[in-house]
Design a protein around this motif. Structure first.
Motif, PDB file in Angstrom:
ATOM      1  N   PHE A   2       0.825  -1.194   0.000  1.00  0.00           N
ATOM      2  CA  PHE A   2       0.000   0.000   0.000  1.00  0.00           C
ATOM      3  C   PHE A   2       0.868   1.257   0.000  1.00  0.00           C
ATOM      4  N   ARG A   6       1.448   1.960  -4.380  1.00  0.00           N
ATOM      5  CA  ARG A   6       0.013   2.134  -4.365  1.00  0.00           C
ATOM      6  C   ARG A   6      -0.635   2.350  -5.729  1.00  0.00           C
ATOM      7  N   ARG A  18      -2.197  -7.133   4.505  1.00  0.00           N
ATOM      8  CA  ARG A  18      -3.277  -6.713   5.396  1.00  0.00           C
ATOM      9  C   ARG A  18      -2.730  -6.419   6.778  1.00  0.00           C
ATOM     10  N   SER A  52      -4.746  -0.958  -4.964  1.00  0.00           N
ATOM     11  CA  SER A  52      -5.044  -0.404  -3.660  1.00  0.00           C
ATOM     12  C   SER A  52      -5.465   1.054  -3.823  1.00  0.00           C
ATOM     13  N   SER A  53      -6.456   1.458  -3.042  1.00  0.00           N
ATOM     14  CA  SER A  53      -6.989   2.815  -3.184  1.00  0.00           C
ATOM     15  C   SER A  53      -6.182   3.808  -2.360  1.00  0.00           C
ATOM     16  N   GLN A  56      -6.713   3.912   1.362  1.00  0.00           N
ATOM     17  CA  GLN A  56      -6.227   2.874   2.273  1.00  0.00           C
ATOM     18  C   GLN A  56      -5.284   3.422   3.345  1.00  0.00           C
ATOM     19  N   ASN A  60      -7.547   2.477   7.679  1.00  0.00           N
ATOM     20  CA  ASN A  60      -6.787   1.255   7.758  1.00  0.00           C
ATOM     21  C   ASN A  60      -7.267   0.395   8.908  1.00  0.00           C
ATOM     22  N   LEU A  74     -10.475  -2.086   4.266  1.00  0.00           N
ATOM     23  CA  LEU A  74      -9.709  -2.304   3.039  1.00  0.00           C
ATOM     24  C   LEU A  74     -10.375  -1.545   1.911  1.00  0.00           C
ATOM     25  N   SER A  75      -9.569  -1.080   0.975  1.00  0.00           N
ATOM     26  CA  SER A  75     -10.145  -0.252  -0.073  1.00  0.00           C
ATOM     27  C   SER A  75      -9.345  -0.361  -1.366  1.00  0.00           C
ATOM     28  N   ARG A  85     -14.803  -1.425  -1.124  1.00  0.00           N
ATOM     29  CA  ARG A  85     -14.294  -1.265   0.246  1.00  0.00           C
ATOM     30  C   ARG A  85     -14.978  -2.225   1.204  1.00  0.00           C
TER      31      ARG A  85
END
Ligand code: BLA
Length: 316
Positions: A2, A6, A18, A52-53, A56, A60, A74-75, A85
């Protein structure tokens, strides 16, 4: 991933980092919705490239005010997906999943919506492909996306009886295959819910994979407005708001709702709740503390086996 890659990285199934989840304690919860999200992300990468957005980084993980449990977020984005999301709440007394996928405005595909609220005793569940446009009066839109899914809806309508009266306005955001149900917690029901989630998500992925990208500016703007209307509804009326406020306080809850869960509510359009839903028109002007002025309705499932709407008194 992330932090470093990203915007440039295409996420593969093995790449999901994660950080929020790995830090959760190993205490056993009666139910966990993490495998639902894992399934959805893995399955999505079979159909599209998931990134990943930028959200994020900020959204988080959060600790509830009492320090017990965890809220994990999560996004992601994809070429066809504006915002995918998930929010998982795991505390000693509840497990919550709020998993929603918003297509980009070039697609009139429904919004995937899974909202599960679980305590030791009970479950409140909404699982649906929320139609972007009217499926009560616009037959062509309904047929386009739901005709092929009616058998799936019928299968699960048998397994998950209608949950009873709900805010009447919500029914316009639901499809003929909506699962709206309440049930006592049990391992069997949890597994059936997992199966329904997988089937509905696979159904939605088929729709988005086959969808034709819209090029007509007017249609795109109609899709965008429909998305914004949906966001405005949910950011204002989501029944989960009370729980979120209790867990993290009013300010953080509001930020989570507008900045993360219903991101776009402040950017994608300028109309207000009263513009979209003038019939709410609270006399004392206090929108937030009101339930529905329209009231609760639909004791029974208002869709028949062919997906025809049976309800009355729906405001057009
Ligand atoms: C209750 N959640 C409900 C109800 C619906 C939904 C229809 C029944 C009560 C009502 O209609 O007023 C869900 N409503 C939806 C959804 C849409 C909609 C998904 O209009 C989409 C268009 N629920 C959550 C989260 C929490 C949660 C994140 O999604 C908690 C953090 C809790 N939902 C929750 C609780 C109730 C509820 C506690 C029962 C309390 C109540 O009825 O107000």
């Amino acid at each position: 991933i992330f932090a470093t890659k990203r915007s440039s990285c295409c996420v593969s199934t093995r790449d999901f980092s994660r950080p929020t989840l790995s830090s959760i304690s190993t205490r056993t919860f009666s139910v966990s919705y993490r495998k639902f999200v894992d399934f959805a992300l893995d399955e999505t990468t079979r159909h599209t490239r998931l990134f990943s957005s930028p959200l994020q980084e900020k959204y988080n993980s959060l600790k509830p005010k009492d320090g017990k449990g965890e809220i994990s977020m999560l996004s992601f984005e994809a070429p066809e997906i504006r915002h995918l999301r998930s929010l998982i709440i795991e505390t000693e007394t509840m497990q919550v999943l709020d998993f929603t996928v918003f297509p980009r405005a070039e697609y009139d595909v429904p919004i995937f919506c899974a909202n599960f609220f679980t305590t030791a005793r009970t479950n409140i569940v909404v699982l649906d492909l929320n139609p972007l446009h009217d499926v009560i009066n616009q037959r062509d839109y309904k047929e386009k996306y739901f005709k092929s899914l009616i058998p799936l809806g019928l299968k699960y309508a048998e397994l998950f009886p209608w949950g009873g009266k709900l805010t009447s306005e919500s029914i316009k955001f639901f499809s003929p295959i909506v699962i709206w149900t309440k049930f006592s917690s049990s391992p069997q029901k949890y597994e059936t819910l997992y199966s329904a989630f997988r089937d509905y998500y696979k159904g939605w992925l088929e729709l988005i994979s086959q969808a034709v990208k819209e090029t007509d500016e007017f249609r795109i703007s109609q899709n965008l407005e429909a998305q914004h209307r949906y966001l405005v509804w949910r950011a204002e009326k989501d029944p989960g708001q009370g729980v979120l406020k209790k867990l993290i306080g009013e300010t953080l809850a509001k930020d989570l709702l507008r900045g993360f869960l219903f991101n776009g509510v402040d950017e994608l359009g300028s109309k207000t709740f009263n513009d979209y839903f003038p019939h709410y028109c609270p006399k004392d002007g206090d929108l937030n503390n009101k339930g529905s002025i329209v009231g609760k309705s639909f004791e029974n499932r208002p869709w028949d086996k062919r997906g025809e709407f049976l309800g009355e008194g729906i405001i057009p």
